[in-house]
Design a protein around this motif. Structure first.
Motif, short mmCIF file in Angstrom:
data_model
loop_
_atom_site.label_atom_id
_atom_site.label_comp_id
_atom_site.label_asym_id
_atom_site.label_seq_id
_atom_site.Cartn_x
_atom_site.Cartn_y
_atom_site.Cartn_z
N LEU A 200 0.83 -1.21 0.00
CA LEU A 200 0.00 0.00 0.00
C LEU A 200 0.86 1.25 0.00
N ILE A 201 1.93 1.24 0.79
CA ILE A 201 2.84 2.39 0.85
C ILE A 201 3.44 2.65 -0.53
N ALA A 202 3.78 1.57 -1.23
CA ALA A 202 4.37 1.71 -2.56
C ALA A 202 3.42 2.38 -3.53
N LYS A 203 2.13 2.29 -3.27
CA LYS A 203 1.12 2.91 -4.13
C LYS A 203 0.79 4.33 -3.68
N GLY A 204 1.51 4.83 -2.67
CA GLY A 204 1.31 6.19 -2.23
C GLY A 204 0.24 6.38 -1.18
N VAL A 205 -0.19 5.30 -0.54
CA VAL A 205 -1.24 5.38 0.48
C VAL A 205 -0.66 5.90 1.79
N SER A 206 -1.35 6.82 2.43
CA SER A 206 -0.90 7.37 3.72
C SER A 206 -1.25 6.42 4.86
N ASN A 207 -0.74 6.70 6.05
CA ASN A 207 -1.07 5.88 7.22
C ASN A 207 -2.57 5.86 7.47
N SER A 208 -3.20 7.03 7.40
CA SER A 208 -4.64 7.11 7.66
C SER A 208 -5.43 6.31 6.63
N GLU A 209 -5.04 6.45 5.37
CA GLU A 209 -5.75 5.71 4.32
C GLU A 209 -5.55 4.21 4.46
N ALA A 210 -4.32 3.80 4.82
CA ALA A 210 -4.06 2.37 5.03
C ALA A 210 -4.88 1.84 6.20
N ALA A 211 -5.00 2.64 7.26
CA ALA A 211 -5.79 2.23 8.42
C ALA A 211 -7.25 1.99 8.04
N LYS A 212 -7.80 2.87 7.20
CA LYS A 212 -9.19 2.71 6.77
C LYS A 212 -9.35 1.50 5.87
N LEU A 213 -8.42 1.33 4.93
CA LEU A 213 -8.51 0.22 4.00
C LEU A 213 -8.43 -1.14 4.69
N LEU A 214 -7.59 -1.21 5.74
CA LEU A 214 -7.35 -2.49 6.42
C LEU A 214 -8.15 -2.62 7.71
N ASP A 215 -8.96 -1.61 8.01
CA ASP A 215 -9.77 -1.61 9.23
C ASP A 215 -8.90 -1.76 10.47
N LEU A 216 -7.83 -0.96 10.52
CA LEU A 216 -6.92 -0.95 11.65
C LEU A 216 -6.80 0.48 12.16
N SER A 217 -6.23 0.63 13.36
CA SER A 217 -5.98 1.98 13.87
C SER A 217 -4.69 2.52 13.27
N LYS A 218 -4.54 3.86 13.27
CA LYS A 218 -3.30 4.45 12.76
C LYS A 218 -2.11 4.04 13.62
N ALA A 219 -2.35 3.85 14.92
CA ALA A 219 -1.26 3.40 15.80
C ALA A 219 -0.76 2.02 15.40
N THR A 220 -1.69 1.15 15.00
CA THR A 220 -1.31 -0.19 14.57
C THR A 220 -0.51 -0.13 13.27
N ILE A 221 -0.93 0.73 12.36
CA ILE A 221 -0.19 0.90 11.11
C ILE A 221 1.23 1.37 11.40
N ARG A 222 1.37 2.35 12.30
CA ARG A 222 2.70 2.86 12.65
C ARG A 222 3.57 1.76 13.25
N THR A 223 2.96 0.91 14.09
CA THR A 223 3.72 -0.20 14.69
C THR A 223 4.20 -1.17 13.62
N HIS A 224 3.32 -1.50 12.67
CA HIS A 224 3.72 -2.38 11.57
C HIS A 224 4.86 -1.76 10.77
N LEU A 225 4.78 -0.44 10.53
CA LEU A 225 5.84 0.24 9.78
C LEU A 225 7.17 0.15 10.51
N GLU A 226 7.14 0.33 11.82
CA GLU A 226 8.37 0.21 12.60
C GLU A 226 8.99 -1.18 12.44
N HIS A 227 8.12 -2.21 12.46
CA HIS A 227 8.61 -3.59 12.28
C HIS A 227 9.20 -3.77 10.88
#
Length: 252
Positions: A200-227
């Motif tokens: 998703l990041i490669a397609k230019g999707v922001s953290n907020s947009e990724a959170a909505k698409l995957l039904d996750l919180s922005k905090a969870t997206i940030r944690t995944h990015l850190e990993h």
């Protein structure tokens, strides 16, 4: 940070640098209506920007790449050298890919195309303020090409060699095949969810947009990015996407 904490946070202090007064007025008009953004200063040149930033110390600088005399790249280098906490978002146009690359190398946290809608600009400001990097899909492939053609030094640096022939000979001992097909095993493989987020990041999707698409919180997206960053041994989105493509984990 919780959604409640984000909502109660002070507005993001933004400084805008644009040499065209008409464009500058339009940018200010778009941004000033958002309560979570505070415009604390503007400048019509790079020289004036450096003088004012020293006094204003913004959180985020919106910086036109095509400034006269002192370029946006030079401004980026100076700002990041003196005030590394100031995040820089570059405004660019389609035919400035080489300059965009230099600006990212100089320390810019991302770039936006001129004419980007206000909500996308606000989202990008919040993204870089939170430590993220903004990749616009229109320029992502072109920017990544520059990163991908840079030679990979390998695990042990060696002295410069003579120019390689047009078609390089295969190595005497090819690396053992790996699950990702690149011949370079990851320290730890990405999970299915991490791979999905990286794509998703490669397609230019922001953290907020990724959170909505995957039904996750922005905090969870940030944690995944850190990993993802840790596993790929990178520090930002551009590097993560580049490594993901190089290792055959994702495609754009």
């Amino acid at each position: 940070m919780t959604e409640e904490a984000i909502a109660s946070s002070p507005p993001i202090r933004v400084f805008v640098v644009e040499d065209q007064t008409k464009i500058l007025k339009n940018q200010l008009k778009l941004l000033e209506s958002h309560h979570d953004i505070e415009i604390i200063g503007t400048a019509l040149s790079g020289e004036a920007a450096l003088e004012e930033v020293a006094k204003a110390l913004p959180d985020v600088m919106l910086l036109d790449l095509g400034l006269p005399r002192m370029s946006g790249i030079d401004v980026t280098r100076h700002v990041k050298a003196q005030w590394p906490h100031v995040e820089i978002l570059i405004f660019t146009i389609f035919d400035e890919e080489d300059k965009v690359l230099e600006a990212v190398k100089a320390g810019a946290s991302g770039y936006l195309l001129k004419g980007t809608p206000a909500d996308k600009i606000i989202e990008a400001i919040k993204e870089v303020r939170a430590g993220g990097t903004v990749i616009q899909p229109n320029l992502a492939r072109r920017l990544l090409r520059h990163f991908r053609v840079e030679p990979d030094a390998g695990p042990v640096p060696t002295a410069p060699a003579a120019p390689a022939p047009a078609v390089a000979a295969p190595p005497e001992t090819p690396p053992a095949p790996t699950p990702d097909g690149s011949g370079e095993p990851l320290l730890k493989p990405l999970s299915d969810r991490e791979t999905e987020i990286l794509q998703l990041i490669a397609k230019g999707v922001s953290n907020s947009e990724a959170a909505k698409l995957l039904d996750l919180s922005k905090a969870t997206i940030r944690t995944h990015l850190e990993h993802i960053y840790r596993k790929l041994e990178v520090t930002n989105r551009v590097e993560a996407v580049t490594e993901g493509i190089r290792k055959g984990l994702i495609s754009v």
